[in-house]
Structure formats: structure tokens, C-alpha cells
Write a protein that holds these residues in place. Structure first.
Motif, PDB file in Angstrom:
ATOM      1  N   LYS A 181      28.292  -5.404  28.485  1.00  0.00           N
ATOM      2  CA  LYS A 181      27.009  -5.944  28.042  1.00  0.00           C
ATOM      3  C   LYS A 181      25.954  -4.842  28.042  1.00  0.00           C
ATOM      4  CE  LYS A 181      28.107 -10.414  30.195  1.00  0.00           C
ATOM      5  NZ  LYS A 181      27.748 -11.341  31.288  1.00  0.00           N
ATOM      6  N   GLU A 185      31.509  -8.945  28.664  1.00  0.00           N
ATOM      7  CA  GLU A 185      31.498 -10.233  27.978  1.00  0.00           C
ATOM      8  C   GLU A 185      32.757 -11.050  28.254  1.00  0.00           C
ATOM      9  OE1 GLU A 185      30.704  -9.837  23.825  1.00  0.00           O
ATOM     10  OE2 GLU A 185      28.821  -8.752  24.130  1.00  0.00           O
ATOM     11  N   GLU A 186      33.870 -10.366  28.484  1.00  0.00           N
ATOM     12  CA  GLU A 186      35.143 -11.069  28.677  1.00  0.00           C
ATOM     13  C   GLU A 186      35.944 -10.346  29.745  1.00  0.00           C
ATOM     14  OE1 GLU A 186      38.613 -12.937  25.736  1.00  0.00           O
ATOM     15  OE2 GLU A 186      37.165 -11.499  24.965  1.00  0.00           O
TER      16      GLU A 186
END
Length: 208
Positions: A198, A173-174
Motif C-alpha cells: 500500500k 493489499e493481499e
């Protein structure tokens, strides 16, 4: 010009004073302080773990109810903590995945790679070798990391760096880039940090 290589620099001396096996321990310590993704009881895989500096920090982070697996192509001096296991394995060998599963076959909360190739002095060659190791680490993070897990890999900055960062973004996600303070001045290395893996996409339903 980068700073000259000084084997007895500040971090080398600090590691000796604190009983750490390598100055590189301060790199993963800084990453964990900036992005505290490891909790007590977590399970973590450390690739390129010799001589064990990262393992010392990771063992403290997960505690005795956690699990730390460290592998390298050279032997790692054993740890007294029973929850830290080490093995001599080559991540690029055909049987690596099977041998890793023999050590631990469950999911990981983090996959961390400090792997680096033997440098040839030819920048493009060294970058390509570094990228191959980082991609293997990413493959393990995606296939063996649980949803929400983290990924950290050392990489030499080079031509395909942005492409690799996009590959990490596809699975996490980041994504953060960290050049820890303990990194030597002339080094081209950077750590790519993927946060919160994810969940795998569900397969599309088959039409009746």
C-alpha cells in the motif's frame, strides 16, 4: 508425525541435476509461479540468501536489466552475473540499514526473506527468533519497498503468527500463506506473501 528428514530426497537430487545451489530454490520458484510479482528489470532484495539457491531463481526472473541484492551472515559464492550483488551482513546489527544502503539505496520491487534462526530445540524460543527476523524483513519491505511491491518471508508457525500476518495485512493489499511442495515434511515453516504494498498514507494537513 512428519516425514523423516532425508538429505538425498527428490528435491535435493533435482537441484543437483539442474545446477541449483540449494533445494530451497524450488520454494521461491513455486511462489513466483503462483504469484508472478517479479517482472524483467525489477530490483529485489534477498535476505538470508546463502548459499544462493533463491538468488539463482530471482536472477532468472528479473534478467540482466534487473538488480538482485543478496545478504547473509555467511559468505555467498559470487555470481557471474554483474547484476547480482552479495554481501556478508547481519540484519540485526545496528549498522545493517546503513550498510545495505551502501549496496543499493533505491526502492525495491520485492523483499524476500528465507532467514531462519539457529534452532535451539526449544519451540517457543525458535518461534520468537524466527518472528524477530521476519519482522525485520517486513520493516525493510515497508521502508524500502516501492508502492505496489511484494514481500515474502519464511516464518515458523507459532503463538504470534496471526499477529504477524495482521502486520503484513496493514502494509499490503493481499496476504497469502504458502507451504511450498519442497518444504520438508516435519518442518513448521510457512511463507507469508504480501502482494501490492500500500502507498504510505499522506500526512494530515496542519491546521493554519
Amino acid at each position: 508425525m512428519g516425514k523423516p528428514y532425508r538429505p538425498k530426497d527428490h528435491y535435493f537430487k533435482k537441484a543437483k541435476q539442474e545446477g541449483l545451489r540449494a533445494r530451497s530454490a524450488f520454494k521461491v520458484d513455486e511462489i513466483l509461479k503462483r504469484y508472478p510479482f517479479l517482472k524483467k528489470g525489477a530490483t529485489v532484495l534477498d535476505l538470508g540468501a546463502a548459499p544462493g539457491g533463491f538468488l539463482q531463481i530471482l536472477a532468472d526472473a528479473v534478467g540482466p536489466n534487473g538488480r538482485v541484492i543478496g545478504v547473509d551472515i555467511v559468505a555467498i559464492r559470487p555470481f557471474s552475473q554483474p547484476f547480482v550483488k552479495t554481501a556478508v551482513l547481519d540484519v540485526l546489527a545496528d549498522d545493517f540499514d546503513a550498510k545495505l544502503s551502501e549496496l543499493y539505496d533505491g526502492p525495491y520491487d520485492a523483499v524476500i526473506s528465507d532467514m531462519a534462526p539457529k534452532t535451539s530445540g526449544i519451540r517457543t524460543t525458535d518461534e520468537a527468533r524466527s518472528l524477530r527476523l521476519a519482522r525485520k524483513a517486513l520493516e525493510l519491505a515497508v521502508t524500502r519497498g516501492r508502492p505496489g511491491s511484494a514481500f515474502v518471508a519464511k516464518l515458523f508457525m507459532g503463538g504470534e503468527f496471526e499477529e504477524f500476518r495482521d502486520e503484513v495485512r496493514a502494509g499490503f493489499e493481499e496476504v497469502k500463506l504458502v507451504r511450498p511442495e519442497a518444504t520438508r515434511g516435519a518442518s513448521m515453516e510457512v511463507y507469508v506473501v504480501g502482494l501490492r504494498r500500500k502507498a504510505p498514507s499522506a500526512p494530515a494537513p496542519v491546521a493554519p
